[in-house]
Design a protein around this motif. Structure first.
Motif, PDB file in Angstrom:
ATOM      1  N   ASN A   2     -32.780  15.455 -12.063  1.00 39.43           N
ATOM      2  CA  ASN A   2     -31.649  16.368 -12.136  1.00 39.43           C
ATOM      3  C   ASN A   2     -30.398  15.650 -11.645  1.00 39.43           C
ATOM      4  OD1 ASN A   2     -30.003  18.529 -12.284  1.00 39.43           O
ATOM      5  ND2 ASN A   2     -30.948  19.673 -10.628  1.00 39.43           N
ATOM      6  N   GLU A   3     -29.477  15.401 -12.572  1.00 36.44           N
ATOM      7  CA  GLU A   3     -28.244  14.695 -12.215  1.00 36.44           C
ATOM      8  C   GLU A   3     -27.168  15.708 -11.820  1.00 36.44           C
ATOM      9  OE1 GLU A   3     -26.830  11.737 -14.878  1.00 36.44           O
ATOM     10  OE2 GLU A   3     -28.844  11.187 -15.475  1.00 36.44           O
ATOM     11  N   SER A   4     -26.676  15.601 -10.614  1.00 37.84           N
ATOM     12  CA  SER A   4     -25.587  16.468 -10.179  1.00 37.84           C
ATOM     13  C   SER A   4     -24.262  15.745 -10.407  1.00 37.84           C
ATOM     14  CB  SER A   4     -25.753  16.819  -8.704  1.00 37.84           C
ATOM     15  OG  SER A   4     -25.698  15.656  -7.918  1.00 37.84           O
ATOM     16  N   PRO A   5     -23.185  16.499 -10.574  1.00 35.57           N
ATOM     17  CA  PRO A   5     -21.884  15.846 -10.792  1.00 35.57           C
ATOM     18  C   PRO A   5     -21.448  15.066  -9.559  1.00 35.57           C
ATOM     19  CG  PRO A   5     -21.631  18.224 -10.610  1.00 35.57           C
ATOM     20  CD  PRO A   5     -23.099  17.937 -10.603  1.00 35.57           C
ATOM     21  N   ASN A   6     -20.687  14.027  -9.816  1.00 35.30           N
ATOM     22  CA  ASN A   6     -20.177  13.181  -8.751  1.00 35.30           C
ATOM     23  C   ASN A   6     -19.115  13.961  -7.966  1.00 35.30           C
ATOM     24  OD1 ASN A   6     -19.112  11.225  -7.113  1.00 35.30           O
ATOM     25  ND2 ASN A   6     -18.876   9.696  -8.738  1.00 35.30           N
ATOM     26  N   PRO A   7     -19.290  14.145  -6.664  1.00 39.44           N
ATOM     27  CA  PRO A   7     -18.315  14.922  -5.892  1.00 39.44           C
ATOM     28  C   PRO A   7     -16.980  14.203  -5.695  1.00 39.44           C
ATOM     29  CG  PRO A   7     -19.985  14.034  -4.437  1.00 39.44           C
ATOM     30  CD  PRO A   7     -20.414  13.706  -5.845  1.00 39.44           C
ATOM     31  N   SER A  11     -13.007  17.929 -10.726  1.00 34.18           N
ATOM     32  CA  SER A  11     -13.341  18.703 -11.918  1.00 34.18           C
ATOM     33  C   SER A  11     -12.054  19.061 -12.650  1.00 34.18           C
ATOM     34  CB  SER A  11     -14.120  19.956 -11.524  1.00 34.18           C
ATOM     35  OG  SER A  11     -13.324  20.777 -10.717  1.00 34.18           O
TER      36      SER A  11
END
Length: 85
Positions: A2-7, A11
């Motif tokens: 599960n790839e989460s967006p880069n913080p 956005s």
């Protein structure tokens, strides 16, 4: 996996808010420069417009810019003009 967006990457809405903030700052700077350079009206009225720029982040600079651009400006002095002394 599960790839989460880069913080660290903003956005879309964060970038939009940043751009709107930059526009507000540019408007305020332009209003201050025009108030200082063009001297459209009396000093008391300029002070009132300067306070409006600080108090109202969007309407203050827009009003100051419009008033500064619409105010009458004296013609530029020419060399050898007898009226200029």
């Amino acid at each position: 996996m599960n790839e989460s967006p880069n913080p660290l990457i903003p956005s879309g809405w964060e970038a939009g808010v940043a751009i709107i903030g930059i526009i507000f700052v540019v408007l305020a700077i332009l209003a201050w420069v025009l108030l200082l350079v063009r001297k459209p009206v009396t000093p008391a009225y300029r002070l009132l417009l300067a306070l409006a720029v600080l108090a109202f982040p969007v309407l203050g600079p827009v009003a100051a810019i419009l008033i500064s651009w619409r105010a009458p400006h004296p013609p530029p002095a020419r060399d050898g003009d007898p009226e200029q002394g």
